[in-house]
Motif scaffolding. Structure first.
Motif, PDB file in Angstrom:
ATOM      1  N   SER A  53       0.848  -1.211   0.000  1.00  0.00           N
ATOM      2  CA  SER A  53       0.000   0.000   0.000  1.00  0.00           C
ATOM      3  C   SER A  53       0.877   1.253   0.000  1.00  0.00           C
ATOM      4  O   SER A  53       0.579   2.243  -0.667  1.00  0.00           O
ATOM      5  CB  SER A  53      -0.947  -0.011   1.205  1.00  0.00           C
ATOM      6  OG  SER A  53      -0.236   0.183   2.414  1.00  0.00           O
ATOM      7  N   GLU A  54       1.994   1.200   0.720  1.00  0.00           N
ATOM      8  CA  GLU A  54       2.893   2.359   0.777  1.00  0.00           C
ATOM      9  C   GLU A  54       3.564   2.624  -0.577  1.00  0.00           C
ATOM     10  O   GLU A  54       3.639   3.767  -1.028  1.00  0.00           O
ATOM     11  CB  GLU A  54       3.987   2.125   1.821  1.00  0.00           C
ATOM     12  CG  GLU A  54       3.514   2.152   3.249  1.00  0.00           C
ATOM     13  CD  GLU A  54       4.681   2.199   4.215  1.00  0.00           C
ATOM     14  OE1 GLU A  54       4.575   2.902   5.214  1.00  0.00           O
ATOM     15  OE2 GLU A  54       5.720   1.541   3.968  1.00  0.00           O
ATOM     16  N   PHE A  55       4.049   1.557  -1.198  1.00  0.00           N
ATOM     17  CA  PHE A  55       4.739   1.747  -2.482  1.00  0.00           C
ATOM     18  C   PHE A  55       3.795   2.290  -3.541  1.00  0.00           C
ATOM     19  O   PHE A  55       4.167   3.147  -4.336  1.00  0.00           O
ATOM     20  CB  PHE A  55       5.410   0.439  -2.937  1.00  0.00           C
ATOM     21  CG  PHE A  55       6.873   0.435  -2.617  1.00  0.00           C
ATOM     22  CD1 PHE A  55       7.288   0.472  -1.296  1.00  0.00           C
ATOM     23  CD2 PHE A  55       7.828   0.452  -3.618  1.00  0.00           C
ATOM     24  CE1 PHE A  55       8.634   0.517  -0.992  1.00  0.00           C
ATOM     25  CE2 PHE A  55       9.176   0.504  -3.318  1.00  0.00           C
ATOM     26  CZ  PHE A  55       9.587   0.529  -2.004  1.00  0.00           C
ATOM     27  N   MET A  56       2.560   1.782  -3.539  1.00  0.00           N
ATOM     28  CA  MET A  56       1.604   2.264  -4.542  1.00  0.00           C
ATOM     29  C   MET A  56       1.313   3.745  -4.301  1.00  0.00           C
ATOM     30  O   MET A  56       1.221   4.538  -5.243  1.00  0.00           O
ATOM     31  CB  MET A  56       0.333   1.422  -4.505  1.00  0.00           C
ATOM     32  CG  MET A  56       0.620  -0.005  -4.955  1.00  0.00           C
ATOM     33  SD  MET A  56      -0.828  -1.026  -5.067  1.00  0.00           S
ATOM     34  CE  MET A  56      -1.580  -0.420  -6.582  1.00  0.00           C
ATOM     35  N   THR A  57       1.203   4.119  -3.039  1.00  0.00           N
ATOM     36  CA  THR A  57       0.907   5.522  -2.708  1.00  0.00           C
ATOM     37  C   THR A  57       2.077   6.430  -3.085  1.00  0.00           C
ATOM     38  O   THR A  57       1.899   7.463  -3.746  1.00  0.00           O
ATOM     39  CB  THR A  57       0.602   5.648  -1.200  1.00  0.00           C
ATOM     40  OG1 THR A  57      -0.437   4.726  -0.876  1.00  0.00           O
ATOM     41  CG2 THR A  57       0.176   7.052  -0.828  1.00  0.00           C
ATOM     42  N   PHE A  58       3.279   6.038  -2.687  1.00  0.00           N
ATOM     43  CA  PHE A  58       4.457   6.885  -2.958  1.00  0.00           C
ATOM     44  C   PHE A  58       4.706   7.000  -4.466  1.00  0.00           C
ATOM     45  O   PHE A  58       4.934   8.096  -4.995  1.00  0.00           O
ATOM     46  CB  PHE A  58       5.690   6.285  -2.265  1.00  0.00           C
ATOM     47  CG  PHE A  58       6.558   7.281  -1.535  1.00  0.00           C
ATOM     48  CD1 PHE A  58       6.259   8.644  -1.526  1.00  0.00           C
ATOM     49  CD2 PHE A  58       7.679   6.854  -0.848  1.00  0.00           C
ATOM     50  CE1 PHE A  58       7.063   9.552  -0.850  1.00  0.00           C
ATOM     51  CE2 PHE A  58       8.501   7.750  -0.163  1.00  0.00           C
ATOM     52  CZ  PHE A  58       8.188   9.094  -0.172  1.00  0.00           C
ATOM     53  N   ASN A 158       2.153   8.150   6.645  1.00  0.00           N
ATOM     54  CA  ASN A 158       1.252   9.160   6.099  1.00  0.00           C
ATOM     55  C   ASN A 158       2.030   9.925   5.016  1.00  0.00           C
ATOM     56  O   ASN A 158       2.894  10.743   5.324  1.00  0.00           O
ATOM     57  CB  ASN A 158       0.793  10.091   7.220  1.00  0.00           C
ATOM     58  CG  ASN A 158      -0.168  11.140   6.715  1.00  0.00           C
ATOM     59  OD1 ASN A 158      -0.057  11.622   5.585  1.00  0.00           O
ATOM     60  ND2 ASN A 158      -1.120  11.508   7.541  1.00  0.00           N
ATOM     61  N   PHE A 159       1.714   9.644   3.762  1.00  0.00           N
ATOM     62  CA  PHE A 159       2.511  10.215   2.672  1.00  0.00           C
ATOM     63  C   PHE A 159       2.193  11.684   2.411  1.00  0.00           C
ATOM     64  O   PHE A 159       3.012  12.408   1.845  1.00  0.00           O
ATOM     65  CB  PHE A 159       2.417   9.332   1.415  1.00  0.00           C
ATOM     66  CG  PHE A 159       3.186   8.054   1.634  1.00  0.00           C
ATOM     67  CD1 PHE A 159       2.591   6.950   2.225  1.00  0.00           C
ATOM     68  CD2 PHE A 159       4.539   7.998   1.351  1.00  0.00           C
ATOM     69  CE1 PHE A 159       3.331   5.801   2.493  1.00  0.00           C
ATOM     70  CE2 PHE A 159       5.277   6.851   1.607  1.00  0.00           C
ATOM     71  CZ  PHE A 159       4.669   5.752   2.181  1.00  0.00           C
ATOM     72  N   ASP A 160       1.025  12.146   2.848  1.00  0.00           N
ATOM     73  CA  ASP A 160       0.764  13.591   2.808  1.00  0.00           C
ATOM     74  C   ASP A 160       1.708  14.309   3.764  1.00  0.00           C
ATOM     75  O   ASP A 160       2.204  15.391   3.476  1.00  0.00           O
ATOM     76  CB  ASP A 160      -0.681  13.898   3.242  1.00  0.00           C
ATOM     77  CG  ASP A 160      -1.660  13.599   2.134  1.00  0.00           C
ATOM     78  OD1 ASP A 160      -1.231  13.524   0.967  1.00  0.00           O
ATOM     79  OD2 ASP A 160      -2.853  13.426   2.444  1.00  0.00           O
ATOM     80  N   ARG A 164       4.421  17.129   3.041  1.00  0.00           N
ATOM     81  CA  ARG A 164       4.319  18.390   3.795  1.00  0.00           C
ATOM     82  C   ARG A 164       5.662  18.750   4.431  1.00  0.00           C
ATOM     83  O   ARG A 164       6.092  19.904   4.400  1.00  0.00           O
ATOM     84  CB  ARG A 164       3.245  18.267   4.887  1.00  0.00           C
ATOM     85  CG  ARG A 164       2.897  19.556   5.606  1.00  0.00           C
ATOM     86  CD  ARG A 164       2.041  19.306   6.839  1.00  0.00           C
ATOM     87  NE  ARG A 164       2.820  18.800   7.945  1.00  0.00           N
ATOM     88  CZ  ARG A 164       3.393  19.565   8.894  1.00  0.00           C
ATOM     89  NH1 ARG A 164       3.228  20.878   8.877  1.00  0.00           N
ATOM     90  NH2 ARG A 164       4.113  19.013   9.854  1.00  0.00           N
ATOM     91  N   VAL A 165       6.359  17.747   4.969  1.00  0.00           N
ATOM     92  CA  VAL A 165       7.665  18.012   5.602  1.00  0.00           C
ATOM     93  C   VAL A 165       8.661  18.514   4.557  1.00  0.00           C
ATOM     94  O   VAL A 165       9.404  19.479   4.797  1.00  0.00           O
ATOM     95  CB  VAL A 165       8.199  16.743   6.319  1.00  0.00           C
ATOM     96  CG1 VAL A 165       9.650  16.927   6.738  1.00  0.00           C
ATOM     97  CG2 VAL A 165       7.339  16.427   7.540  1.00  0.00           C
TER      98      VAL A 165
END
Ligand code: BEZ
Length: 232
Positions: A53-58, A158-160, A164-165
């Protein structure tokens, strides 16, 4: 060296150098990307659900990171062929939350020796001695570590917040300001504190364009357009 113990990297340190095999060929990190921002991040294992899920999001945010002049670099303690097979599966088979046909174009490091993950403090034995935790290192164009975030194995990032950072770091550098809780582009920013009793008095007497909540806590407007004009 196999059993070398490294100190944890810290904010403000030069990013430790290494060479690595990745899904995009060999890299010299961070020197191949000098002049760009870098996000070096680790995940525990290929072919696992949270990581997928993380890789798809990033990977779906790749264009945003290109626009921010930021190179993404992933890492796990899996080998290259596992990485290749997993990324092919993600592209060819997985549809998740409206994301499909997702191609991961950033390099994914194979770290079967754990040399890089140990150097970056990504192996945290209380959590796992065989998997990297979910670490995120923000490294600036001069190759200095500027922010570090760690998550445990069981919680997806949290990829948003990661984006943001990066925007906040660039804005802080570009405008010489600090950024308050939950800041987003367009919100007021914090001006450097008054450095003398006279400056503190004049701040509290009221200065054009500055809002003070107390002498040490003053903000000013910085428009979203101004912030965005300098990103990258
Ligand atoms: C996951 O990505 O689903 C995962 C990986 C390692 C431990 C727990 C969860």
């Amino acid at each position: 060296m196999e059993n070398q113990i490294y100190p944890m990297p810290r904010i403000g340190d030069e990013a430790p150098e290494f060479t690595a095999i990745t899904t995009q060929g060999n890299i010299n990190f961070p020197s191949d990307y000098t002049g760009k921002w870098k996000i070096l991040f680790s995940h525990p294992a290929d072919f696992t659900p949270v990581c997928t899920s993380e890789f798809m999001t990033f990977a779906s945010m790749q264009k945003d990171y290109d626009a921010l002049n930021c190179q993404l670099v992933g890492l796990s303690i899996d080998g290259l062929f596992s990485h290749i097979a997993w990324l092919r599966t993600i592209k060819e088979k997985i549809e998740y939350k409206g994301m499909k046909d997702v191609e991961v174009t950033f390099p994914l490091i194979e770290d079967i020796t754990m040399e890089v993950s140990k150097r970056y403090g990504m192996v945290q034995p209380g959590e796992s001695s065989t998997k990297a935790v979910r670490a995120v290192f923000f490294i600036d164009p001069k190759n200095v570590i500027r922010t570090i975030i760690y998550y445990p194995l069981s919680i997806g990032r949290n990829f948003d917040e990661i984006k943001r950072v990066l925007i906040a770091l660039q804005t802080s550098d570009n405008f010489g300001v600090a950024l308050p809780a939950d800041w987003r582009p367009g919100d007021d920013v914090i001006v450097p504190p008054a450095g003398s009793c006279g400056a503190a008095k004049s701040r509290m007497a009221g200065e054009e364009g500055i809002t003070c909540y107390d002498w040490f806590f003053c903000t000013k407007r910085l428009s979203k357009e101004e912030v965005e004009s300098k990103l990258g």
